[in-house]
Motif scaffolding. Sequence first.
Motif, PDB file in Angstrom:
ATOM      1  N   UNK A   2       8.420  -4.094  -6.060  1.00 12.59           N
ATOM      2  CA  UNK A   2       7.775  -3.938  -4.769  1.00 12.59           C
ATOM      3  C   UNK A   2       7.470  -2.467  -4.514  1.00 12.59           C
ATOM      4  N   UNK A   3       6.236  -2.219  -4.114  1.00 15.18           N
ATOM      5  CA  UNK A   3       5.835  -0.866  -3.730  1.00 15.18           C
ATOM      6  C   UNK A   3       5.084  -0.924  -2.414  1.00 15.18           C
ATOM      7  N   UNK A   4       5.416  -0.004  -1.534  1.00  9.39           N
ATOM      8  CA  UNK A   4       4.740   0.141  -0.250  1.00  9.39           C
ATOM      9  C   UNK A   4       4.327   1.599  -0.119  1.00  9.39           C
ATOM     10  N   UNK A  20      -2.722   3.813  10.771  1.00  4.20           N
ATOM     11  CA  UNK A  20      -1.891   3.891   9.588  1.00  4.20           C
ATOM     12  C   UNK A  20      -2.182   2.704   8.679  1.00  4.20           C
ATOM     13  N   UNK A  21      -2.094   2.936   7.386  1.00  7.04           N
ATOM     14  CA  UNK A  21      -2.271   1.877   6.399  1.00  7.04           C
ATOM     15  C   UNK A  21      -1.050   1.817   5.499  1.00  7.04           C
ATOM     16  N   UNK A  22      -0.779   0.634   4.987  1.00  7.45           N
ATOM     17  CA  UNK A  22       0.331   0.440   4.057  1.00  7.45           C
ATOM     18  C   UNK A  22      -0.142  -0.507   2.965  1.00  7.45           C
ATOM     19  N   UNK A  23      -0.316   0.025   1.776  1.00  3.82           N
ATOM     20  CA  UNK A  23      -0.748  -0.790   0.636  1.00  3.82           C
ATOM     21  C   UNK A  23       0.476  -1.372  -0.045  1.00  3.82           C
ATOM     22  N   UNK A  24       0.516  -2.688  -0.145  1.00  5.62           N
ATOM     23  CA  UNK A  24       1.662  -3.387  -0.720  1.00  5.62           C
ATOM     24  C   UNK A  24       1.315  -3.935  -2.100  1.00  5.62           C
ATOM     25  N   UNK A  25       2.278  -3.888  -2.996  1.00  3.96           N
ATOM     26  CA  UNK A  25       2.068  -4.436  -4.330  1.00  3.96           C
ATOM     27  C   UNK A  25       3.399  -4.872  -4.926  1.00  3.96           C
ATOM     28  N   UNK A  26       3.301  -5.693  -5.986  1.00  2.01           N
ATOM     29  CA  UNK A  26       4.500  -6.101  -6.707  1.00  2.01           C
ATOM     30  C   UNK A  26       5.116  -7.398  -6.251  1.00  2.01           C
ATOM     31  N   UNK A  27       4.442  -8.108  -5.312  1.00  2.92           N
ATOM     32  CA  UNK A  27       4.971  -9.389  -4.865  1.00  2.92           C
ATOM     33  C   UNK A  27       3.836 -10.175  -4.230  1.00  2.92           C
ATOM     34  N   UNK A  28       4.103 -11.455  -3.932  1.00  9.33           N
ATOM     35  CA  UNK A  28       3.103 -12.303  -3.270  1.00  9.33           C
ATOM     36  C   UNK A  28       3.093 -11.960  -1.793  1.00  9.33           C
ATOM     37  N   UNK A  29       2.064 -11.285  -1.397  1.00 14.36           N
ATOM     38  CA  UNK A  29       1.987 -10.597  -0.113  1.00 14.36           C
ATOM     39  C   UNK A  29       2.204 -11.509   1.086  1.00 14.36           C
ATOM     40  N   UNK A  96       6.458   1.930   6.736  1.00 19.47           N
ATOM     41  CA  UNK A  96       6.114   0.541   6.512  1.00 19.47           C
ATOM     42  C   UNK A  96       7.292  -0.112   5.791  1.00 19.47           C
ATOM     43  N   UNK A  97       7.587  -1.364   6.118  1.00 23.95           N
ATOM     44  CA  UNK A  97       8.704  -2.034   5.478  1.00 23.95           C
ATOM     45  C   UNK A  97       8.417  -3.520   5.301  1.00 23.95           C
ATOM     46  N   UNK A  98       9.066  -4.107   4.311  1.00 23.03           N
ATOM     47  CA  UNK A  98       8.952  -5.536   4.064  1.00 23.03           C
ATOM     48  C   UNK A  98      10.316  -6.181   4.206  1.00 23.03           C
ATOM     49  N   UNK A  99      10.350  -7.328   4.836  1.00 20.44           N
ATOM     50  CA  UNK A  99      11.611  -8.028   5.037  1.00 20.44           C
ATOM     51  C   UNK A  99      11.932  -8.938   3.855  1.00 20.44           C
ATOM     52  N   UNK A 100      13.146  -9.455   3.846  1.00 21.23           N
ATOM     53  CA  UNK A 100      13.509 -10.488   2.888  1.00 21.23           C
ATOM     54  C   UNK A 100      12.694 -11.743   3.194  1.00 21.23           C
ATOM     55  N   UNK A 109      16.246  -9.038   7.581  1.00 25.08           N
ATOM     56  CA  UNK A 109      16.551  -7.648   7.253  1.00 25.08           C
ATOM     57  C   UNK A 109      15.385  -7.074   6.462  1.00 25.08           C
ATOM     58  N   UNK A 110      14.967  -5.880   6.832  1.00 21.69           N
ATOM     59  CA  UNK A 110      13.898  -5.215   6.099  1.00 21.69           C
ATOM     60  C   UNK A 110      14.515  -4.433   4.942  1.00 21.69           C
ATOM     61  N   UNK A 111      14.096  -4.800   3.733  1.00 25.94           N
ATOM     62  CA  UNK A 111      14.803  -4.312   2.545  1.00 25.94           C
ATOM     63  C   UNK A 111      13.975  -3.385   1.664  1.00 25.94           C
ATOM     64  N   UNK A 112      12.675  -3.382   1.859  1.00 27.82           N
ATOM     65  CA  UNK A 112      11.827  -2.486   1.074  1.00 27.82           C
ATOM     66  C   UNK A 112      11.093  -1.555   2.026  1.00 27.82           C
ATOM     67  N   UNK A 113      11.029  -0.280   1.640  1.00 28.87           N
ATOM     68  CA  UNK A 113      10.484   0.744   2.518  1.00 28.87           C
ATOM     69  C   UNK A 113       9.513   1.637   1.776  1.00 28.87           C
ATOM     70  N   UNK A 114       8.491   2.072   2.501  1.00 35.68           N
ATOM     71  CA  UNK A 114       7.609   3.080   1.964  1.00 35.68           C
ATOM     72  C   UNK A 114       8.215   4.461   2.144  1.00 35.68           C
TER      73      UNK A 114
END
Length: 123
Positions: A2-4, A20-29, A96-100, A109-114
């Motif tokens: 996962x990348x943000x 603000x923009x947050x480009x997400x990659x590495x998972x099914x968005x 920017x963050x992505x949750x479980x 819980x937000x586990x991935x962060x830019x």
Amino acid sequence: QVQLVESGGGSVQAGGSLRLSCAASGYTYRYYCMGWFRQIPGKEREKVATIYIGSGSTWYADSVKGRFAISQDNAKNTLYLQMNNLTPEDTAMYYCARASFGSYCAALRFTYWGQGTQVTVSS
């Protein structure tokens, strides 16, 4: 993996706008909650806005309601935060963050962060 990657921060005068923009990659968005958070040095991180990508359901902190808008572009796997009528109190590092996995953002819980992007608002 996962990348943000955030972008779009900068300096603006009070009353101005930034997106603000947050480009997400590495998972099914589309199967996750995503959010924007902000932090000032020495203070706790504040959750600003969240969105469940699958439905578009959103939540905002009271401090930004009516001024900020979180949105997404599924085709680009990109999250946005439109910030209008900015005040000096909005000055912070924005993350920017992505949750479980799940759809009820408030309980996750937000586990991935830019890496963050700095927003500075001058009076």
